[in-house]
Write a protein that holds these residues in place. Sequence first.
Motif, PDB file in Angstrom:
ATOM      1  N   UNK A   4      30.481  51.598  59.905  1.00 19.07           N
ATOM      2  CA  UNK A   4      30.785  51.726  58.471  1.00 19.07           C
ATOM      3  C   UNK A   4      31.046  50.357  57.849  1.00 19.07           C
ATOM      4  N   UNK A   5      31.667  49.474  58.623  1.00 20.30           N
ATOM      5  CA  UNK A   5      31.919  48.120  58.123  1.00 20.30           C
ATOM      6  C   UNK A   5      30.619  47.333  57.999  1.00 20.30           C
ATOM      7  N   UNK A   6      29.699  47.517  58.928  1.00 20.88           N
ATOM      8  CA  UNK A   6      28.405  46.824  58.864  1.00 20.88           C
ATOM      9  C   UNK A   6      27.599  47.295  57.658  1.00 20.88           C
ATOM     10  N   UNK A   7      27.628  48.601  57.398  1.00 22.76           N
ATOM     11  CA  UNK A   7      26.915  49.135  56.235  1.00 22.76           C
ATOM     12  C   UNK A   7      27.550  48.611  54.950  1.00 22.76           C
ATOM     13  N   UNK A   8      28.861  48.549  54.907  1.00 23.61           N
ATOM     14  CA  UNK A   8      29.529  47.997  53.724  1.00 23.61           C
ATOM     15  C   UNK A   8      29.150  46.534  53.532  1.00 23.61           C
ATOM     16  N   UNK A   9      29.017  45.793  54.623  1.00 24.50           N
ATOM     17  CA  UNK A   9      28.593  44.388  54.544  1.00 24.50           C
ATOM     18  C   UNK A   9      27.177  44.293  53.966  1.00 24.50           C
ATOM     19  N   UNK A  10      26.260  45.157  54.449  1.00 21.94           N
ATOM     20  CA  UNK A  10      24.888  45.163  53.922  1.00 21.94           C
ATOM     21  C   UNK A  10      24.877  45.519  52.436  1.00 21.94           C
ATOM     22  N   UNK A  11      25.722  46.461  52.067  1.00 22.99           N
ATOM     23  CA  UNK A  11      25.829  46.861  50.661  1.00 22.99           C
ATOM     24  C   UNK A  11      26.295  45.671  49.814  1.00 22.99           C
ATOM     25  N   UNK A  12      27.260  44.934  50.336  1.00 27.04           N
ATOM     26  CA  UNK A  12      27.754  43.742  49.628  1.00 27.04           C
ATOM     27  C   UNK A  12      26.687  42.656  49.521  1.00 27.04           C
ATOM     28  N   UNK A  13      25.913  42.487  50.594  1.00 26.58           N
ATOM     29  CA  UNK A  13      24.822  41.507  50.539  1.00 26.58           C
ATOM     30  C   UNK A  13      23.798  41.880  49.476  1.00 26.58           C
ATOM     31  N   UNK A  14      23.468  43.176  49.432  1.00 27.00           N
ATOM     32  CA  UNK A  14      22.484  43.623  48.451  1.00 27.00           C
ATOM     33  C   UNK A  14      23.001  43.403  47.028  1.00 27.00           C
ATOM     34  N   UNK A  15      24.260  43.717  46.793  1.00 23.96           N
ATOM     35  CA  UNK A  15      24.838  43.527  45.463  1.00 23.96           C
ATOM     36  C   UNK A  15      24.908  42.038  45.119  1.00 23.96           C
ATOM     37  N   UNK A  16      25.189  41.216  46.141  1.00 23.18           N
ATOM     38  CA  UNK A  16      25.267  39.769  45.914  1.00 23.18           C
ATOM     39  C   UNK A  16      23.920  39.141  45.611  1.00 23.18           C
ATOM     40  N   UNK A  17      22.850  39.786  46.018  1.00 22.16           N
ATOM     41  CA  UNK A  17      21.513  39.258  45.769  1.00 22.16           C
ATOM     42  C   UNK A  17      21.021  39.586  44.360  1.00 22.16           C
ATOM     43  N   UNK A  18      21.776  40.394  43.623  1.00 25.23           N
ATOM     44  CA  UNK A  18      21.401  40.796  42.268  1.00 25.23           C
ATOM     45  C   UNK A  18      19.982  41.336  42.209  1.00 25.23           C
ATOM     46  N   UNK A  19      19.677  42.244  43.126  1.00 26.24           N
ATOM     47  CA  UNK A  19      18.364  42.874  43.141  1.00 26.24           C
ATOM     48  C   UNK A  19      18.255  43.845  41.981  1.00 26.24           C
ATOM     49  N   UNK A  20      17.118  43.892  41.384  1.00 22.90           N
ATOM     50  CA  UNK A  20      16.861  44.811  40.280  1.00 22.90           C
ATOM     51  C   UNK A  20      16.526  46.173  40.883  1.00 22.90           C
ATOM     52  N   UNK A  21      17.409  47.137  40.702  1.00 26.37           N
ATOM     53  CA  UNK A  21      17.198  48.464  41.276  1.00 26.37           C
ATOM     54  C   UNK A  21      16.218  49.287  40.439  1.00 26.37           C
ATOM     55  N   UNK A  22      15.669  48.685  39.387  1.00 26.00           N
ATOM     56  CA  UNK A  22      14.650  49.361  38.588  1.00 26.00           C
ATOM     57  C   UNK A  22      13.262  49.090  39.163  1.00 26.00           C
ATOM     58  N   UNK A  23      13.132  48.048  39.968  1.00 29.55           N
ATOM     59  CA  UNK A  23      11.851  47.738  40.596  1.00 29.55           C
ATOM     60  C   UNK A  23      11.739  48.526  41.902  1.00 29.55           C
ATOM     61  N   UNK A  24      10.515  48.620  42.391  1.00 30.08           N
ATOM     62  CA  UNK A  24      10.243  49.399  43.600  1.00 30.08           C
ATOM     63  C   UNK A  24      11.032  48.888  44.795  1.00 30.08           C
TER      64      UNK A  24
END
Length: 144
Positions: A4-24
């Motif tokens: 669960x901590x590893x998944x939370x870390x991945x979630x934080x990395x994704x949010x930190x990358x400012x990925x556009x969740x509107x793109x594919x």
Amino acid sequence: MKITEKVAYLKGLMEGMDLDTEKKEGKLLAAMIDVLDDISLELADMQEMQEELGDGLDAVSDDLEDVEDLLYGEDDGSEFDEDYELDDLEDGEECYGTTCPVCEEEIFFDESILEEGEVICPNCGEKLKFEADGEEESAGDGED
């Protein structure tokens, strides 16, 4: 680090990358992270339930051990053999054993049963008859 901590870390990395969740690509990564999060939470729940089941099984095992001690006395759990003498036999009285011809299980009895000339197998209910000298005469309900 737990899953669960590893998944939370991945979630934080994704949010930190400012990925556009509107793109594919962003939608795909967000969905993958959500699935990983769900999997990790279900896995944590299963581990918790497994620990509870293990604790319950230990408690049942302890209770069963207490019941066995009450029923059989505290011994090493070894099975009977033909040389074994029962604790409740009178002094000088012997323990006899035979094998049931029907279920092939060993049966143990004392001299009083031998004098009666018959014994009923506690495993299958077959009636075994004995001669006066203690040897087995026949098995069955008197019919051969």
